[in-house]
Scaffold this motif. Structure first.
Motif, PDB file in Angstrom:
ATOM      1  N   THR A 184      12.371  39.607  23.506  1.00  0.00           N
ATOM      2  CA  THR A 184      11.458  38.931  24.419  1.00  0.00           C
ATOM      3  C   THR A 184      11.940  37.510  24.647  1.00  0.00           C
ATOM      4  OG1 THR A 184       9.641  40.234  23.523  1.00  0.00           O
ATOM      5  CG2 THR A 184       9.065  38.302  24.805  1.00  0.00           C
ATOM      6  N   LYS A 185      12.249  37.205  25.896  1.00  0.00           N
ATOM      7  CA  LYS A 185      12.742  35.878  26.231  1.00  0.00           C
ATOM      8  C   LYS A 185      11.578  34.905  26.324  1.00  0.00           C
ATOM      9  CE  LYS A 185      15.301  33.464  29.810  1.00  0.00           C
ATOM     10  NZ  LYS A 185      14.327  32.672  30.522  1.00  0.00           N
ATOM     11  N   LEU A 186      11.685  33.806  25.608  1.00  0.00           N
ATOM     12  CA  LEU A 186      10.648  32.785  25.634  1.00  0.00           C
ATOM     13  C   LEU A 186      10.855  31.854  26.820  1.00  0.00           C
ATOM     14  CD1 LEU A 186      10.393  31.972  21.830  1.00  0.00           C
ATOM     15  CD2 LEU A 186       9.091  33.612  23.159  1.00  0.00           C
ATOM     16  N   ALA A 187       9.779  31.304  27.296  1.00  0.00           N
ATOM     17  CA  ALA A 187       9.827  30.442  28.481  1.00  0.00           C
ATOM     18  C   ALA A 187      10.481  29.108  28.162  1.00  0.00           C
ATOM     19  CB  ALA A 187       8.424  30.200  29.000  1.00  0.00           C
ATOM     20  N   ASN A 188      11.115  28.552  29.169  1.00  0.00           N
ATOM     21  CA  ASN A 188      11.620  27.192  29.047  1.00  0.00           C
ATOM     22  C   ASN A 188      10.721  26.289  29.900  1.00  0.00           C
ATOM     23  OD1 ASN A 188      12.578  27.084  31.808  1.00  0.00           O
ATOM     24  ND2 ASN A 188      14.358  28.286  31.175  1.00  0.00           N
ATOM     25  N   PRO A 189      10.849  24.971  29.783  1.00  0.00           N
ATOM     26  CA  PRO A 189       9.960  24.063  30.525  1.00  0.00           C
ATOM     27  C   PRO A 189       9.988  24.273  32.047  1.00  0.00           C
ATOM     28  CG  PRO A 189      11.096  22.855  28.798  1.00  0.00           C
ATOM     29  CD  PRO A 189      11.699  24.242  28.833  1.00  0.00           C
ATOM     30  N   THR A 190      11.135  24.623  32.587  1.00  0.00           N
ATOM     31  CA  THR A 190      11.226  24.847  34.033  1.00  0.00           C
ATOM     32  C   THR A 190      10.409  26.060  34.441  1.00  0.00           C
ATOM     33  OG1 THR A 190      13.436  23.875  34.071  1.00  0.00           O
ATOM     34  CG2 THR A 190      12.828  25.251  35.950  1.00  0.00           C
ATOM     35  N   GLU A 191      10.489  27.137  33.658  1.00  0.00           N
ATOM     36  CA  GLU A 191       9.729  28.347  33.971  1.00  0.00           C
ATOM     37  C   GLU A 191       8.227  28.089  33.848  1.00  0.00           C
ATOM     38  OE1 GLU A 191      12.761  31.907  32.662  1.00  0.00           O
ATOM     39  OE2 GLU A 191      11.786  30.728  31.076  1.00  0.00           O
ATOM     40  N   LEU A 192       7.841  27.306  32.847  1.00  0.00           N
ATOM     41  CA  LEU A 192       6.435  26.952  32.687  1.00  0.00           C
ATOM     42  C   LEU A 192       5.961  26.158  33.907  1.00  0.00           C
ATOM     43  CD1 LEU A 192       3.787  26.740  31.077  1.00  0.00           C
ATOM     44  CD2 LEU A 192       4.752  24.709  29.962  1.00  0.00           C
ATOM     45  N   SER A 193       6.751  25.195  34.318  1.00  0.00           N
ATOM     46  CA  SER A 193       6.408  24.373  35.480  1.00  0.00           C
ATOM     47  C   SER A 193       6.302  25.224  36.740  1.00  0.00           C
ATOM     48  CB  SER A 193       7.456  23.281  35.662  1.00  0.00           C
ATOM     49  OG  SER A 193       7.165  22.509  36.794  1.00  0.00           O
ATOM     50  N   GLN A 194       7.223  26.148  36.918  1.00  0.00           N
ATOM     51  CA  GLN A 194       7.187  27.028  38.092  1.00  0.00           C
ATOM     52  C   GLN A 194       5.940  27.897  38.078  1.00  0.00           C
ATOM     53  OE1 GLN A 194      10.966  29.014  37.692  1.00  0.00           O
ATOM     54  NE2 GLN A 194      12.038  27.506  38.955  1.00  0.00           N
ATOM     55  N   PHE A 195       5.600  28.426  36.912  1.00  0.00           N
ATOM     56  CA  PHE A 195       4.388  29.247  36.812  1.00  0.00           C
ATOM     57  C   PHE A 195       3.155  28.432  37.196  1.00  0.00           C
ATOM     58  CE2 PHE A 195       0.593  30.251  34.367  1.00  0.00           C
ATOM     59  CZ  PHE A 195       0.307  31.496  34.891  1.00  0.00           C
ATOM     60  N   ILE A 230      -2.793  21.909  30.808  1.00  0.00           N
ATOM     61  CA  ILE A 230      -2.333  21.170  29.630  1.00  0.00           C
ATOM     62  C   ILE A 230      -2.449  22.042  28.381  1.00  0.00           C
ATOM     63  CG2 ILE A 230      -2.892  19.229  28.095  1.00  0.00           C
ATOM     64  CD1 ILE A 230      -3.592  17.635  30.694  1.00  0.00           C
ATOM     65  N   LYS A 231      -3.578  22.747  28.250  1.00  0.00           N
ATOM     66  CA  LYS A 231      -3.769  23.630  27.094  1.00  0.00           C
ATOM     67  C   LYS A 231      -2.697  24.716  27.051  1.00  0.00           C
ATOM     68  CE  LYS A 231      -8.757  22.981  26.845  1.00  0.00           C
ATOM     69  NZ  LYS A 231     -10.075  23.568  27.169  1.00  0.00           N
ATOM     70  N   LEU A 232      -2.400  25.309  28.205  1.00  0.00           N
ATOM     71  CA  LEU A 232      -1.366  26.341  28.246  1.00  0.00           C
ATOM     72  C   LEU A 232      -0.028  25.756  27.810  1.00  0.00           C
ATOM     73  CD1 LEU A 232      -0.572  29.304  29.072  1.00  0.00           C
ATOM     74  CD2 LEU A 232       0.142  28.306  31.246  1.00  0.00           C
ATOM     75  N   ALA A 233       0.312  24.594  28.353  1.00  0.00           N
ATOM     76  CA  ALA A 233       1.603  23.972  28.039  1.00  0.00           C
ATOM     77  C   ALA A 233       1.696  23.599  26.555  1.00  0.00           C
ATOM     78  CB  ALA A 233       1.817  22.744  28.912  1.00  0.00           C
ATOM     79  N   GLU A 234       0.619  23.024  26.025  1.00  0.00           N
ATOM     80  CA  GLU A 234       0.650  22.565  24.640  1.00  0.00           C
ATOM     81  C   GLU A 234       0.630  23.707  23.636  1.00  0.00           C
ATOM     82  OE1 GLU A 234      -2.683  19.906  24.338  1.00  0.00           O
ATOM     83  OE2 GLU A 234      -1.524  18.177  25.044  1.00  0.00           O
ATOM     84  N   LYS A 235      -0.211  24.696  23.884  1.00  0.00           N
ATOM     85  CA  LYS A 235      -0.409  25.749  22.885  1.00  0.00           C
ATOM     86  C   LYS A 235       0.460  26.980  23.092  1.00  0.00           C
ATOM     87  CE  LYS A 235      -5.123  24.374  21.911  1.00  0.00           C
ATOM     88  NZ  LYS A 235      -6.527  24.743  21.846  1.00  0.00           N
ATOM     89  N   TYR A 236       0.796  27.271  24.350  1.00  0.00           N
ATOM     90  CA  TYR A 236       1.497  28.526  24.624  1.00  0.00           C
ATOM     91  C   TYR A 236       2.738  28.357  25.487  1.00  0.00           C
ATOM     92  CZ  TYR A 236      -3.078  30.143  23.112  1.00  0.00           C
ATOM     93  OH  TYR A 236      -4.234  30.352  22.405  1.00  0.00           O
ATOM     94  N   ASP A 261       5.686  27.971  24.884  1.00  0.00           N
ATOM     95  CA  ASP A 261       6.909  28.621  24.410  1.00  0.00           C
ATOM     96  C   ASP A 261       6.786  30.142  24.370  1.00  0.00           C
ATOM     97  OD1 ASP A 261       5.071  28.738  22.380  1.00  0.00           O
ATOM     98  OD2 ASP A 261       6.487  28.207  20.787  1.00  0.00           O
ATOM     99  N   LYS A 262       5.704  30.671  24.910  1.00  0.00           N
ATOM    100  CA  LYS A 262       5.506  32.122  24.952  1.00  0.00           C
ATOM    101  C   LYS A 262       6.358  32.723  26.067  1.00  0.00           C
ATOM    102  CE  LYS A 262       2.213  32.633  21.868  1.00  0.00           C
ATOM    103  NZ  LYS A 262       2.389  33.399  20.671  1.00  0.00           N
TER     104      LYS A 262
END
Length: 195
Positions: free
Chosen positions: A5-16, A47-53, A55-56
């Motif tokens: 399972t590939k974990l997200a990187n900051p760019t993918e989180l931002s895009q989502f 913010i909660k998603l970014a801080e807690k999850y 890296d999911k």
């Protein structure tokens, strides 16, 4: 199983987050009915998603974010209840046929879906119908609205919506059915042909 399972990187989180921002705002606005508070709720949820999850795996973001957003909306309502000492309850008419499923949004698309009506009149009618649906969504009970938006706006299946809402699949189906019937009745009352 390493690397399965590939974990997200900051760019993918931002895009989502950029893809769900507008829809999340609309959901919060329907639930709260205050633009500034709705923006705060969406921002807090992001913010909660970014801080807690953050890296999911990217595939888990939609359900995680919806769960966070809905919990943040519920938390806001709880705080308001305590502060103001009142509770607003929404009710809807019981549809005549509980088993009939109808999605009034099936025939509608918005600009983001790049649906282009053939005529200016068609475009105007489409925008007016979408505005009527948005008004009607604001009048649904919170759980009906949540189930309806998760299923038909976010495109989640029944199991995913049940997970996001913290309820059974049967409850999601009942809430969606009642929401669809209420929306259909509202549109019919406004003279919108939904057949």
């Amino acid at each position: 199983m390493r690397g399965a399972t590939k974990l997200a990187n900051p760019t993918e989180l931002s895009q989502f987050l950029s893809t769900v921002e507008r829809r999340a705002y609309k959901q919060a606005l329907y639930a709260i009915r205050n633009e500034h508070t709705a923006l705060d709720i969406v921002q807090d949820s992001m913010i909660k998603l970014a801080e807690k999850y953050g890296d999911k795996p990217v595939a888990e973001f939609p359900m995680l974010f919806q769960r966070i957003l809905q919990n943040t909306i519920r938390d806001y309502h709880r705080r308001q209840k305590v502060r103001n000492g009142w509770t607003t309850l929404f009710s809807s008419l019981i549809p005549k046929n509980e088993t009939e499923e109808y999605d009034p949004l099936d025939s509608l698309k918005d600009d983001e879906n790049q649906s282009v009506p053939a005529t200016p009149e068609g475009s105007l009618q489409q925008r007016q119908t979408i505005a009527l649906i948005e008004q009607a969504l604001g009048k649904l009970s919170p759980r009906q609205r949540e189930a309806f938006l998760l299923r038909y706006w976010e495109g989640m299946d029944t199991a995913e919506a049940a997970t996001a809402m913290g309820c059974t699949e049967g409850s999601v189906k009942v809430h969606c059915s009642r929401a669809a019937h209420a929306l259909a009745e509202t549109l019919k009352a406004k003279g919108v042909d939904i057949s």
